[in-house]
Design an enzyme around this catalytic site. Structure first.
Site, PDB file in Angstrom:
ATOM      1  N   CYS A  75       5.150  23.784  34.408  1.00  0.00           N
ATOM      2  CA  CYS A  75       6.077  22.812  33.839  1.00  0.00           C
ATOM      3  C   CYS A  75       5.277  21.551  33.516  1.00  0.00           C
ATOM      4  CB  CYS A  75       7.202  22.493  34.818  1.00  0.00           C
ATOM      5  SG  CYS A  75       8.513  21.531  34.042  1.00  0.00           S
ATOM      6  N   ILE A 150      14.071  16.996  25.018  1.00  0.00           N
ATOM      7  CA  ILE A 150      13.281  16.543  23.865  1.00  0.00           C
ATOM      8  C   ILE A 150      13.760  15.134  23.537  1.00  0.00           C
ATOM      9  CG2 ILE A 150      12.763  16.892  21.412  1.00  0.00           C
ATOM     10  CD1 ILE A 150      13.147  19.812  21.768  1.00  0.00           C
ATOM     11  N   ASN A 256       2.952  21.205  37.440  1.00  0.00           N
ATOM     12  CA  ASN A 256       3.121  22.184  38.539  1.00  0.00           C
ATOM     13  C   ASN A 256       2.029  23.235  38.437  1.00  0.00           C
ATOM     14  OD1 ASN A 256       5.578  20.977  39.140  1.00  0.00           O
ATOM     15  ND2 ASN A 256       6.828  22.694  38.486  1.00  0.00           N
ATOM     16  N   MET A 290      16.490  10.088  31.196  1.00  0.00           N
ATOM     17  CA  MET A 290      17.033  10.089  29.832  1.00  0.00           C
ATOM     18  C   MET A 290      17.447   8.696  29.341  1.00  0.00           C
ATOM     19  SD  MET A 290      20.511  12.086  30.824  1.00  0.00           S
ATOM     20  CE  MET A 290      21.303  12.185  29.261  1.00  0.00           C
ATOM     21  N   HIS A 311       4.553  12.498  38.681  1.00  0.00           N
ATOM     22  CA  HIS A 311       4.895  13.238  37.451  1.00  0.00           C
ATOM     23  C   HIS A 311       6.191  12.742  36.848  1.00  0.00           C
ATOM     24  CE1 HIS A 311       8.091  15.103  39.614  1.00  0.00           C
ATOM     25  NE2 HIS A 311       8.243  16.123  38.806  1.00  0.00           N
TER      26      HIS A 311
HETATM   27  P1  5GP Z   1      10.737  17.785  37.300  1.00  0.00           P
HETATM   28  O1  5GP Z   1       9.547  18.294  36.593  1.00  0.00           O
HETATM   29  O2  5GP Z   1      10.457  17.547  38.746  1.00  0.00           O
HETATM   30  O3  5GP Z   1      11.924  18.667  37.105  1.00  0.00           O
HETATM   31  O4  5GP Z   1      11.086  16.388  36.641  1.00  0.00           O
HETATM   32  C1  5GP Z   1      10.098  15.506  36.248  1.00  0.00           C
HETATM   33  C2  5GP Z   1      10.585  14.104  36.045  1.00  0.00           C
HETATM   34  O5  5GP Z   1      11.124  13.971  34.743  1.00  0.00           O
HETATM   35  C3  5GP Z   1      11.701  13.592  36.936  1.00  0.00           C
HETATM   36  O6  5GP Z   1      11.214  13.182  38.180  1.00  0.00           O
HETATM   37  C4  5GP Z   1      12.251  12.438  36.131  1.00  0.00           C
HETATM   38  O7  5GP Z   1      11.596  11.224  36.445  1.00  0.00           O
HETATM   39  C5  5GP Z   1      11.926  12.796  34.701  1.00  0.00           C
HETATM   40  N1  5GP Z   1      13.112  13.117  33.885  1.00  0.00           N
HETATM   41  C6  5GP Z   1      14.187  13.859  34.222  1.00  0.00           C
HETATM   42  N2  5GP Z   1      15.052  13.944  33.181  1.00  0.00           N
HETATM   43  C7  5GP Z   1      14.484  13.249  32.168  1.00  0.00           C
HETATM   44  C8  5GP Z   1      14.892  12.946  30.818  1.00  0.00           C
HETATM   45  O8  5GP Z   1      15.929  13.363  30.324  1.00  0.00           O
HETATM   46  N3  5GP Z   1      14.038  12.179  30.090  1.00  0.00           N
HETATM   47  C9  5GP Z   1      12.867  11.697  30.576  1.00  0.00           C
HETATM   48  N4  5GP Z   1      12.102  10.948  29.790  1.00  0.00           N
HETATM   49  N5  5GP Z   1      12.474  11.948  31.837  1.00  0.00           N
HETATM   50  C10 5GP Z   1      13.265  12.710  32.614  1.00  0.00           C
HETATM   51 MN    MN Z   2      10.494  22.571  34.759  1.00  0.00          MN
HETATM   52 MN    MN Z   3       8.847  19.512  35.201  1.00  0.00          MN
END
Ligand code: 5GP
Ligand code: MN
Ligand code: MN
Length: 382
Positions: A75, A150, A256, A290, A311
């Site tokens: 990821c 996205i 990851n 988001m 991350h």
């Molecule tokens: P994970 O890889 O652990 O599922 O998430 C990674 C990180 O992405 C989260 O800790 C959060 O800070 C960020 N994140 C989650 N949703 C969104 C989103 O919709 N937009 C953006 N820019 N970052 C997000």
């Molecule tokens: Mn993922």
């Molecule tokens: Mn992720």
């Protein structure tokens, strides 16, 4: 950063004071693994995960731990700086609308198998890869659900950026589950000293199963990269059709994975579960949520984090709690001015469910240097 000993085998170095009990418990387990090397590193976005905290870094001697990589192997994020300096709301709506037509989200996949060179490197001698390969061809170029996303962003460098979060889809999950199950069985057979309830079953890197995991994991990393590239290529095309602007720079990072690296003079398997590699001068992506900023960052190559950084912002509350405490009004307020669809009564991805990204960044200024701050203009969630 603080160092904790807690009577563990090795210390824990932690880049935040704000740590939940479950996360600390998991970190203590990691710090007592017989093969854990030097210290455990917890990034400022850390929170509890399955077996190991997300936002955790484990270096291990001659051993790989499937749950220390996680289920979404590979990821990660891709970010593209474009030549555009302005974009209208109308254009954002059009772009996201078109993207929905060509990029499947949630559990959806393509109706046709997708072509990619990545399939040529598939290690088909590994049973789980052989079994999943055909289905993976329909998953390539699909976003997935949850926080896979996205986005169109405005950078404080004056440029419009495109950003995407996704991983290895069902393929990675199948591989992760398969090898974790194998590891649990083998650890039981060997009477390994890692308690089963820690959910940290391991595979020695020199065994056949260990080798297979490493090979399958590396394939999932290549698949995740190809998956993000395919979607980003399509997104860039749509962006070009509507704005006439093109990409000028592309950054891609996994958050990851495990890799054999040299730290403190020794070759060890560094597991980054919700952490990015930040060698000196390396460019990375740290998303917020988001409705809050994300950052393009440069690594400082700090050995104490095994050359890693956060991350993201990290979850502040569970999905269930978020759905309980966040109201439609709060969610709307947090997304004011950003092009976004509907919440449909689900608030587990709202900005309020995540930690404050600016605090997280402030806690890791010895690991990274922020380069560009991006604010969201348009969001398409999985
Ligand atoms: P994970 O890889 O652990 O599922 O998430 C990674 C990180 O992405 C989260 O800790 C959060 O800070 C960020 N994140 C989650 N949703 C969104 C989103 O919709 N937009 C953006 N820019 N970052 C997000
Ligand atoms: Mn993922
Ligand atoms: Mn992720």
């Amino acid at each position: 950063m603080k160092t904790w000993h807690n009577n563990n085998r090795i210390p824990i170095k932690c880049w935040t004071d704000d740590i939940e009990d479950e996360c600390l418990k998991q970190a203590n387990n990691l710090a007592n693994l017989p093969f854990a090397f030097h210290h455990i590193a917890l990034m400022p976005d850390c929170h509890s995960g399955y077996g190991m905290p997300i936002g955790g870094v484990l270096a291990a001697h001659n051993v790989v731990v499937p749950n220390a990589v996680g289920v979404d192997i590979g990821c990660g994020m891709v970010a593209v700086k474009t030549s555009a300096k302005e974009i209208t709301t109308e254009q954002i709506k059009k772009i996201l609308g078109k993207a929905r037509e060509v990029i499947p989200v949630g559990f959806n996949h393509h109706k046709e198998p997708q072509a990619s060179d990545v399939f040529k490197e598939a290690p088909s001698h590994i049973p789980i890869i052989r079994q999943e390969l055909q289905s993976a061809k329909y998953q390539l170029g699909t976003l997935g659900g949850g926080n896979h996303v996205i986005e169109i962003q405005k950078g404080d460098d004056g440029f419009i950026w495109l950003m995407l979060h996704s991983g290895s889809r069902n393929l990675g999950k199948k591989v992760a589950d398969y090898f974790n199950k194998k590891a649990v069985e083998l650890n039981k057979k060997w009477r390994a000293e890692v308690p089963k309830e820690w959910d940290l079953a391991f595979l020695p890197a020199n065994t056949e199963e260990g080798q297979n995991y490493i090979e399958a994991m590396n394939f999932c990393l290549a698949f995740a990269y190809a998956n993000r590239s395919k979607m980003m290529d399509r997104f860039i095309e749509i962006f070009y059709d509507i704005t006439g602007h093109t990409p000028v720079e592309q950054i891609d990072v996994h958050h990851n994975y495990a890799a054999l690296e040299k730290h403190y003079g020794e070759k060890v398997w560094v597991h980054r579960k919700g952490a990015i590699r930040m060698r000196k001068g390396e460019i990375g992506i740290i998303p917020g949520s988001m409705g809050t900023p994300s950052y393009i960052v440069e690594g400082l190559g700090n050995p104490e984090s095994f050359h890693s950084a956060s991350h993201g912002a990290g979850r502040k509350m569970s999905r269930r709690k978020a759905n309980e405490v966040i109201t439609e009004e709060m969610a709307q307020e947090a997304m004011k001015g950003i092009v976004f669809g509907r919440f449909n009564g689900k608030y587990d991805e709202c900005p309020q469910a995540y930690k404050d990204i600016d605090e997280v960044i402030a806690n890791e200024l010895d690991l990274i240097k922020p380069l560009v701050k991006l604010v969201p203009l348009g969001v398409m969630k999985g």
